[in-house]
Design an enzyme around this catalytic site. Structure first.
Site, PDB file in Angstrom:
ATOM      1  N   HIS A  69       0.876  -1.228  -0.016  1.00 25.05           N
ATOM      2  CA  HIS A  69       0.155  -0.099  -0.009  1.00 25.05           C
ATOM      3  C   HIS A  69       1.028   1.150  -0.076  1.00 25.05           C
ATOM      4  CE1 HIS A  69      -2.207  -3.095   2.382  1.00 25.05           C
ATOM      5  NE2 HIS A  69      -3.316  -2.553   2.061  1.00 25.05           N
ATOM      6  N   ASP A  72       2.666   1.745   3.197  1.00 26.69           N
ATOM      7  CA  ASP A  72       3.303   0.718   3.757  1.00 26.69           C
ATOM      8  C   ASP A  72       5.036   1.145   3.524  1.00 26.69           C
ATOM      9  OD1 ASP A  72       1.350  -1.134   4.393  1.00 26.69           O
ATOM     10  OD2 ASP A  72       1.513  -1.974   2.524  1.00 26.69           O
ATOM     11  N   MET A 103       2.364  -5.824  -7.937  1.00 23.91           N
ATOM     12  CA  MET A 103       1.261  -5.035  -7.628  1.00 23.91           C
ATOM     13  C   MET A 103       1.162  -4.164  -6.478  1.00 23.91           C
ATOM     14  SD  MET A 103      -1.320  -5.286  -4.786  1.00 23.91           S
ATOM     15  CE  MET A 103      -2.147  -6.743  -3.935  1.00 23.91           C
ATOM     16  N   GLU A 196     -11.254  -6.383  -4.962  1.00 22.71           N
ATOM     17  CA  GLU A 196     -10.929  -7.533  -3.887  1.00 22.71           C
ATOM     18  C   GLU A 196     -12.247  -7.266  -3.031  1.00 22.71           C
ATOM     19  OE1 GLU A 196      -7.288  -7.437  -1.731  1.00 22.71           O
ATOM     20  OE2 GLU A 196      -8.254  -8.583  -0.145  1.00 22.71           O
ATOM     21  N   LYS A 198     -14.878  -8.300   0.181  1.00 21.89           N
ATOM     22  CA  LYS A 198     -14.849  -8.894   1.063  1.00 21.89           C
ATOM     23  C   LYS A 198     -16.138  -8.524   1.985  1.00 21.89           C
ATOM     24  CE  LYS A 198     -12.398  -8.509   5.706  1.00 21.89           C
ATOM     25  NZ  LYS A 198     -10.896  -7.804   6.376  1.00 21.89           N
ATOM     26  N   GLU A 232      -9.711 -13.158  -2.159  1.00 21.80           N
ATOM     27  CA  GLU A 232      -9.049 -13.662  -1.053  1.00 21.80           C
ATOM     28  C   GLU A 232      -9.664 -14.802  -0.501  1.00 21.80           C
ATOM     29  OE1 GLU A 232      -6.958 -10.887   1.830  1.00 21.80           O
ATOM     30  OE2 GLU A 232      -7.737 -11.963   3.353  1.00 21.80           O
ATOM     31  N   HIS A 235     -11.814 -14.283   2.645  1.00 20.88           N
ATOM     32  CA  HIS A 235     -12.896 -13.581   2.521  1.00 20.88           C
ATOM     33  C   HIS A 235     -14.110 -14.042   1.922  1.00 20.88           C
ATOM     34  CE1 HIS A 235     -10.089  -9.611   1.922  1.00 20.88           C
ATOM     35  NE2 HIS A 235      -9.903 -10.117   3.191  1.00 20.88           N
ATOM     36  N   ASP A 260      -5.007 -13.365  -3.451  1.00 22.06           N
ATOM     37  CA  ASP A 260      -4.628 -13.176  -2.272  1.00 22.06           C
ATOM     38  C   ASP A 260      -4.721 -14.576  -1.672  1.00 22.06           C
ATOM     39  OD1 ASP A 260      -3.867 -10.720  -2.624  1.00 22.06           O
ATOM     40  OD2 ASP A 260      -5.219  -9.692  -1.169  1.00 22.06           O
ATOM     41  N   ASP A 270     -11.292 -12.226   9.820  1.00 21.88           N
ATOM     42  CA  ASP A 270     -10.440 -12.530   8.789  1.00 21.88           C
ATOM     43  C   ASP A 270      -9.064 -12.651   9.436  1.00 21.88           C
ATOM     44  OD1 ASP A 270      -8.715 -12.621   6.641  1.00 21.88           O
ATOM     45  OD2 ASP A 270      -8.849 -10.248   6.106  1.00 21.88           O
ATOM     46  N   ASP A 272      -6.346 -14.608   8.387  1.00 24.75           N
ATOM     47  CA  ASP A 272      -5.158 -14.331   7.699  1.00 24.75           C
ATOM     48  C   ASP A 272      -3.837 -15.298   7.895  1.00 24.75           C
ATOM     49  OD1 ASP A 272      -5.797 -12.152   6.099  1.00 24.75           O
ATOM     50  OD2 ASP A 272      -5.349 -10.773   7.358  1.00 24.75           O
ATOM     51  N   ASP A 302      -1.571 -12.951   1.047  1.00 23.51           N
ATOM     52  CA  ASP A 302      -1.933 -12.099   1.991  1.00 23.51           C
ATOM     53  C   ASP A 302      -2.250 -12.602   3.339  1.00 23.51           C
ATOM     54  OD1 ASP A 302      -2.700  -9.646   3.243  1.00 23.51           O
ATOM     55  OD2 ASP A 302      -4.760  -9.531   2.031  1.00 23.51           O
TER      56      ASP A 302
HETATM   57  C1  GCO Z   1      -7.754  -7.389   4.617  1.00 24.31           C
HETATM   58  C2  GCO Z   1      -7.480  -7.196   3.095  1.00 24.31           C
HETATM   59  C3  GCO Z   1      -6.267  -6.298   2.437  1.00 24.31           C
HETATM   60  C4  GCO Z   1      -6.065  -6.018   1.113  1.00 24.31           C
HETATM   61  C5  GCO Z   1      -4.782  -5.456   1.010  1.00 24.31           C
HETATM   62  C6  GCO Z   1      -4.614  -5.013  -0.388  1.00 24.31           C
HETATM   63  O1  GCO Z   1      -8.724  -7.884   4.792  1.00 24.31           O
HETATM   64  O2  GCO Z   1      -7.113  -6.313   5.290  1.00 24.31           O
HETATM   65  O3  GCO Z   1      -7.430  -8.606   2.703  1.00 24.31           O
HETATM   66  O4  GCO Z   1      -4.998  -6.962   3.228  1.00 24.31           O
HETATM   67  O5  GCO Z   1      -5.630  -7.530   0.581  1.00 24.31           O
HETATM   68  O6  GCO Z   1      -5.369  -4.077   1.456  1.00 24.31           O
HETATM   69  O7  GCO Z   1      -5.540  -4.384  -0.780  1.00 24.31           O
HETATM   70 MN    MN Z   2      -6.261  -9.368   0.632  1.00 24.43          MN
HETATM   71 MN    MN Z   3      -8.011 -10.004   4.055  1.00 25.51          MN
END
Ligand code: GCO
Ligand code: MN
Ligand code: MN
Length: 403
Positions: A69, A72, A103, A196, A198, A232, A235, A260, A270, A272, A302
């Site tokens: 991002h 970041d 990306m 993306e 979610k 993702e 998600h 992702d 989420d 991850d 991700d």
């Molecule tokens: C989340 C998202 C993020 C995005 C990222 C890229 O749930 O926090 O998955 O990690 O993927 O912001 O756009």
């Molecule tokens: Mn993501």
């Molecule tokens: Mn996510």
């Protein structure tokens, strides 16, 4: 900095057949290995991990690239001078360690200005600022080589249902994406967008919550060819959906621009998790699909290390994501080469060929009348056993390593 870069690796990529290589096209977000373990209930547990260190370590582990991002890499309040210095150092590190940035994306969720959304916020000032921030972040991403630009609408949602017209929200999202597509064309950038979805978190509900919603939305844009999805694992799982099937639908219409990868235990927040650490069967089918059906984009993770980990644990996590992907890749090859499984699959997909000529292809009045007049042996069709128990057990035996 030199000291940091010279610190020895805490994990070894290994030299077996599963060791990741650049040809595998694995990428990580700066925010993933850089995740410091803060959650709504507890503070940071790990110190800041310098992006230059991330470039070096990920490269040594066998990753191909990094995503970020805007913030970041370049802090929110950085001066133009600081921005340029950071970008220069980062470019140098990418160069030194043979890493790419396929990306990039915009942080449109952290700063309080985005608490009611960005492109769909009710306040026009916020919406305009979101466009400005995104155009600048697109410039930054392109400068570092990005060819895919991700839009995750973290705050594009609603808590108080009465506050927003949901149809207006979709229109605002469309206007923003249309505008930014034109911006990209205007600049002559070689850049595609990947949206993306979610379903929720951090908002109570997010607009355009699943892969299916996104695909339908994309077909309403001014430049639909420039826009695809970035699904993702976690998600779709949060929405109780089968990720593998959503990805397949996106691939089938050439809309899988990015992916992702992570993992998730049930439809919760989420999580991850490290790729393939929980839903082993679904992850196997996902890797099989990506490898066999022509997905050529990055295999992006991700995800982040458990909150219990120190820096060594972060590298264990990163290596684990990549190795597990490669193990599933190997399993998919075994599945394809297994004579018994393939014979069973041909038998299963064979079926009754009597009416085959009436299926597929285009409609014709003649076909319709032949179908209407056909005499089906429905009892015979209904009595068939499909042998899916056997097939599924063989699949499990492949995955568990006994075939
Ligand atoms: C989340 C998202 C993020 C995005 C990222 C890229 O749930 O926090 O998955 O990690 O993927 O912001 O756009
Ligand atoms: Mn993501
Ligand atoms: Mn996510």
């Amino acid at each position: 900095m030199t000291d940091l870069l010279n610190k020895p690796l805490t994990s070894e990529a290994g030299s077996d057949q599963f060791a990741p290589t650049k040809a595998d096209k694995f990428t990580f977000g700066l925010w993933t290995v850089g995740n410091r373990g803060r959650d709504p209930f507890g503070d940071f547990v790990r110190p800041v991990l310098n992006p230059l260190v991330q470039v070096k370590k990920l490269s040594e582990l066998g990753a191909w690239g990094l995503n970020f991002h805007d913030n970041d890499l370049v802090p929110f309040n950085a001066t133009p001078f600081e921005r340029d210095r950071i970008v220069k150092d980062f470019k140098q590190a990418l160069n030194d360690y043979g890493m790419v940035v396929p990306m990039a994306t915009t942080n449109l969720f952290f700063h309080p200005v985005f608490k009611d959304g960005a492109f769909t916020a009710v306040d026009p000032g916020v919406r305009a600022y979101a466009l400005q921030k995104t155009m600048r972040a697109i410039d930054l991403g392109v400068e570092l080589g990005a060819e895919t630009y991700v839009f995750w609408g973290g705050r594009e949602g609603v808590d108080a249902e009465a506050s927003k017209d949901p149809m207006e929200a979709v229109k605002r999202m469309r206007e923003a994406i249309n505008f930014l597509c034109e911006y990209v064309k205007d600049q002559g950038y070689n850049l595609r967008f990947a949206l993306e979805p979610k379903p929720n978190e951090p908002r109570t509900d997010t607009y355009l919550p699943t892969v299916g919603h996104m695909l339908a939305f994309i077909s309403t844009l001014d430049n639909p060819d420039m826009v695809g999805v970035n699904p993702e694992v976690a998600h779709e799982s949060m929405a109780g959906l089968n990720f593998y099937q959503g990805v397949a639908q996106a691939l089938e219409v050439n809309k899988l621009f990015h992916i992702d990868l992570n993992d998730q235990k049930g439809p919760r927040y989420d999580q991850d998790l490290r790729f393939g650490s929980e839903s082993i069967k679904n992850s196997f089918f996902l890797v099989k699909l990506l490898e066999e059906k022509g997905y050529t984009g990055p295999r992006a993770f991700d995800a982040h290390a458990y909150r219990t980990e120190d820096e060594a644990g972060v590298w264990d996590f990163a290596l684990g994501c990549m190795r597990t992907y490669n193990m599933f890749k190997e399993k998919a090859k075994r599945f394809a080469a297994d004579a018994e499984i393939q014979a069973l699959l041909s038998e299963i997909n064979g079926g009754d060929q009597t009416y085959g000529g009436l299926l597929g292809g285009k409609y014709s009045p003649e076909k319709a009348s032949r179908l209407k007049g056909s005499d089906f042996d429905v009892d015979k069709l209904a009595s068939r056993g499909y042998k899916y128990e056997k097939l599924d057990q063989l699949t499990i035996e492949i995955i568990l390593g006994v075939r």
